[in-house]
Design a protein around this motif. Structure first.
Motif, PDB file in Angstrom:
ATOM      1  N   THR A  93      70.187  18.251 -80.853  1.00 51.49           N
ATOM      2  CA  THR A  93      69.699  18.883 -82.078  1.00 51.49           C
ATOM      3  C   THR A  93      68.717  17.992 -82.822  1.00 51.49           C
ATOM      4  N   ALA A  94      68.692  16.692 -82.487  1.00 52.72           N
ATOM      5  CA  ALA A  94      67.769  15.772 -83.144  1.00 52.72           C
ATOM      6  C   ALA A  94      66.361  15.840 -82.551  1.00 52.72           C
ATOM      7  N   MET A  95      66.202  16.575 -81.475  1.00 56.50           N
ATOM      8  CA  MET A  95      64.898  16.647 -80.812  1.00 56.50           C
ATOM      9  C   MET A  95      64.268  18.007 -81.054  1.00 56.50           C
ATOM     10  N   GLY A  96      63.066  17.980 -81.607  1.00 53.62           N
ATOM     11  CA  GLY A  96      62.408  19.222 -81.956  1.00 53.62           C
ATOM     12  C   GLY A  96      61.074  19.395 -81.272  1.00 53.62           C
ATOM     13  N   VAL A 117      61.408   3.782 -74.898  1.00 48.38           N
ATOM     14  CA  VAL A 117      62.788   3.985 -75.323  1.00 48.38           C
ATOM     15  C   VAL A 117      62.911   3.945 -76.848  1.00 48.38           C
ATOM     16  N   ALA A 118      61.877   4.388 -77.521  1.00 45.91           N
ATOM     17  CA  ALA A 118      61.823   4.309 -78.983  1.00 45.91           C
ATOM     18  C   ALA A 118      63.052   4.909 -79.652  1.00 45.91           C
ATOM     19  N   GLY A 119      63.581   5.987 -79.134  1.00 42.77           N
ATOM     20  CA  GLY A 119      64.721   6.630 -79.777  1.00 42.77           C
ATOM     21  C   GLY A 119      66.041   6.417 -79.070  1.00 42.77           C
ATOM     22  N   GLN A 120      66.096   5.476 -78.129  1.00 40.10           N
ATOM     23  CA  GLN A 120      67.306   5.298 -77.325  1.00 40.10           C
ATOM     24  C   GLN A 120      68.524   4.940 -78.158  1.00 40.10           C
ATOM     25  N   GLU A 121      68.381   4.050 -79.128  1.00 44.69           N
ATOM     26  CA  GLU A 121      69.529   3.665 -79.953  1.00 44.69           C
ATOM     27  C   GLU A 121      70.056   4.859 -80.737  1.00 44.69           C
ATOM     28  N   THR A 122      69.142   5.637 -81.293  1.00 41.15           N
ATOM     29  CA  THR A 122      69.550   6.825 -82.038  1.00 41.15           C
ATOM     30  C   THR A 122      70.217   7.831 -81.116  1.00 41.15           C
ATOM     31  N   LEU A 123      69.639   8.037 -79.932  1.00 40.26           N
ATOM     32  CA  LEU A 123      70.205   8.973 -78.967  1.00 40.26           C
ATOM     33  C   LEU A 123      71.612   8.534 -78.563  1.00 40.26           C
ATOM     34  N   SER A 124      71.797   7.260 -78.253  1.00 33.55           N
ATOM     35  CA  SER A 124      73.127   6.742 -77.891  1.00 33.55           C
ATOM     36  C   SER A 124      74.119   6.942 -79.029  1.00 33.55           C
ATOM     37  N   ARG A 125      73.680   6.655 -80.254  1.00 33.50           N
ATOM     38  CA  ARG A 125      74.564   6.805 -81.417  1.00 33.50           C
ATOM     39  C   ARG A 125      74.984   8.265 -81.590  1.00 33.50           C
ATOM     40  N   LEU A 126      74.019   9.179 -81.472  1.00 30.00           N
ATOM     41  CA  LEU A 126      74.343  10.600 -81.639  1.00 30.00           C
ATOM     42  C   LEU A 126      75.277  11.092 -80.537  1.00 30.00           C
ATOM     43  N   LEU A 127      75.044  10.649 -79.312  1.00 27.82           N
ATOM     44  CA  LEU A 127      75.931  11.026 -78.203  1.00 27.82           C
ATOM     45  C   LEU A 127      77.354  10.546 -78.463  1.00 27.82           C
ATOM     46  N   THR A 128      77.497   9.285 -78.845  1.00 31.21           N
ATOM     47  CA  THR A 128      78.840   8.739 -79.043  1.00 31.21           C
ATOM     48  C   THR A 128      79.521   9.343 -80.274  1.00 31.21           C
ATOM     49  N   GLU A 129      78.759   9.613 -81.320  1.00 26.85           N
ATOM     50  CA  GLU A 129      79.351  10.267 -82.499  1.00 26.85           C
ATOM     51  C   GLU A 129      79.851  11.665 -82.153  1.00 26.85           C
ATOM     52  N   GLY A 130      79.049  12.403 -81.406  1.00 28.28           N
ATOM     53  CA  GLY A 130      79.466  13.746 -81.009  1.00 28.28           C
ATOM     54  C   GLY A 130      80.721  13.723 -80.155  1.00 28.28           C
ATOM     55  N   ILE A 131      80.800  12.771 -79.234  1.00 31.49           N
ATOM     56  CA  ILE A 131      81.988  12.639 -78.384  1.00 31.49           C
ATOM     57  C   ILE A 131      83.193  12.251 -79.236  1.00 31.49           C
ATOM     58  N   ALA A 132      83.026  11.304 -80.113  1.00 31.79           N
ATOM     59  CA  ALA A 132      84.130  10.842 -80.966  1.00 31.79           C
ATOM     60  C   ALA A 132      84.645  11.948 -81.882  1.00 31.79           C
TER      61      ALA A 132
END
Length: 192
Positions: A92-95, A56-71
């Motif tokens: 978009t953060a995943m390449g 879950v190395a990127g889980q915090e970042t993924l959660s933050r990006l999801l919530t920012e996009g929703i907000a």
């Protein structure tokens, strides 16, 4: 071994996934992961509390990006449109590096009950993050929870299709995830 070389966190994740795939999760030690990544054991523990957390190395970042996009979705966006904005932002953060790692990660998870459990907890956490972001927008809780769950399902379906697709394909993850969300939206409308 290098102590402060950049990219240690990413190298640790790749090394762990490779070792989990090659020899199994249980047979892999933190020392082996650190050695494969070219860092010290103490560097490993600066980035992760244990080997299970590599998943879950990127889980915090993924959660933050999801919530920012929703907000940041337009005020008149429906709950699923807001979820779509969150999914697009996070995707978009995943390449290419994420895409390359995905099949090995999938195999490692499939081979370990402990990693399957951690992956399930990650899914629950992402759904909760989207639900909370929707509730913060004023969406009633049952609708927010359903939209959050559909968002996670869309992300998982889109990610799986993207990861299994042709490595030379140019389409970004966001296209796959948003198409999956559209399919789920249509499917849910037919539930009656």
């Amino acid at each position: 071994m290098s102590r402060w070389e950049p990219g240690a966190r990413e190298r640790l994740v790749v090394a762990a996934v490779d070792l989990f795939t090659e020899q199994g999760y249980d047979a892999t030690t933190v020392a082996q992961i650190a050695e494969r990544a070219g860092v010290t054991k103490s560097t490993f523990f600066r980035h992760f509390p244990d080997k299970r957390e590599l998943l879950v190395a990127g889980q915090e970042t993924l959660s933050r990006l999801l919530t920012e996009g929703i907000a940041e979705a337009p005020g008149d966006a429906s709950p699923l449109e807001a979820v779509g904005a969150g999914l697009e932002r996070a995707s978009t953060a995943m390449g290419p590096a994420t895409r390359e790692l995905a099949p090995r990660l999938k195999a490692a998870i499939a081979a370990s009950a402990e990693l399957q459990e951690r992956d399930t907890l990650k899914t629950v956490s992402l759904a909760a993050a989207m639900t909370a972001a929707l509730v913060a927008r004023g969406v009633p809780d049952p609708i927010a929870a359903l939209a959050g769950e559909l968002g996670v399902l869309a992300f998982k379906r889109g990610y799986a299709e993207w990861a299994e697709g042709d490595g030379g394909a140019e389409q970004a993850l966001a296209g796959y995830v948003l198409a999956a969300l559209d399919e789920l939206r249509a499917a849910s409308a037919s539930l009656g």
